[in-house]
Design an enzyme around this catalytic site. Sequence first.
Site, PDB file in Angstrom:
ATOM      1  N   ARG A   1       6.972   3.051   3.809  1.00 16.93           N
ATOM      2  CA  ARG A   1       7.637   3.436   2.554  1.00 16.93           C
ATOM      3  C   ARG A   1       7.520   4.940   2.341  1.00 16.93           C
ATOM      4  O   ARG A   1       8.464   5.590   1.875  1.00 16.93           O
ATOM      5  CB  ARG A   1       7.043   2.669   1.380  1.00 16.93           C
ATOM      6  CG  ARG A   1       7.448   1.211   1.327  1.00 16.93           C
ATOM      7  CD  ARG A   1       6.581   0.392   0.393  1.00 16.93           C
ATOM      8  NE  ARG A   1       6.586   0.897  -0.965  1.00 16.93           N
ATOM      9  CZ  ARG A   1       5.753   0.475  -1.921  1.00 16.93           C
ATOM     10  NH1 ARG A   1       4.837  -0.448  -1.649  1.00 16.93           N
ATOM     11  NH2 ARG A   1       5.822   0.974  -3.138  1.00 16.93           N
TER      12      ARG A   1
ATOM     13  N   CYS B   1       1.170   6.465  -5.911  1.00 21.75           N
ATOM     14  CA  CYS B   1       1.567   5.271  -5.151  1.00 21.75           C
ATOM     15  C   CYS B   1       2.931   4.834  -5.657  1.00 21.75           C
ATOM     16  O   CYS B   1       3.789   5.673  -5.921  1.00 21.75           O
ATOM     17  CB  CYS B   1       0.526   4.166  -5.289  1.00 21.75           C
ATOM     18  SG  CYS B   1       0.236   3.631  -6.998  1.00 21.75           S
TER      19      CYS B   1
END
Length: 295
Positions: free
Chosen positions: A182, A245
């Site tokens: 990601r 995150c």
Amino acid sequence: MSAVVSHSWLAQSLRNASASLKVVDASWYLPSQNRNARAEYNRKRIRTASFFDLDEVCDHASPHPHMLPSPAQFESAMIGLGISNSDHVVVYDGAGLFSAARYWWMMKYFGHDACSVLDGGLPLFEQHNADLIDKAPPKEPEASENYTARPRSSFLTDLKRIRFVSKGDEDAVIVDARPYSRFMGQDPEPRRGLRSGHIPNSTSLCFKELLNSDQTLVSAEQVMKLAAERGVIAGDSRKPIVATCGSGVSAAIVFLALQHAGVDETLLSLYDGSWAEYASSPDNPREPMDGALSQ
């Protein structure tokens, strides 16, 4: 006060019936995991545990997920859980070590240092202490008389500061706790409409690398080794470190691991909005710009 406690320590403390010990289940899961944290708590929990809902005790005016609540809202939640400022709170989750770190960071932010994460969470605790697992319907906790939140702004980073750091206007390190795929824009985000990728001038340190197979934290030596390899720390450097995150949950594991390994917590902060906030604006540069798009 240790940031992390073992299943044996908690079991002994529960058997000793320490009046100042409060246990909290702060389980939370991504929608893709198809798990209901509240329902799981209702079915099974560590003895005396109350439940904290990250999606309920948050800033509901924000378009981004589980952003920090106001001090007054947090105080009300702690009173409802029966927690006082003098209590030692041990938090766990059903994944092993995941969302419990977010609650721990929130407690730290609001000035409650006497808070510890249960290493390995509910799965490891139950494996060794089945007699301390309660499967009867949960009882409402008795409210505490008062609770005072004392926010520490140094533990929190906002979008404005992240932009400064990403452009090199502040000498700090941004650490991204999401999976590397990601971070590199190869796999889509779990939240619809967001492109994957990363904030410029950030480094990848996936939270999973900080956990053993039983979901306990790796050793302090291993944490520092990984941090050095990724450029998070360098020798006697006193650079500030900002953890980020997807939505401010797994970033707290990075914060927890570094603090537990001995990094000065005054150097640490967490970007609350994280990628959910940063990537939602087309004005914020990202790398790569054509990352995978979540449908």
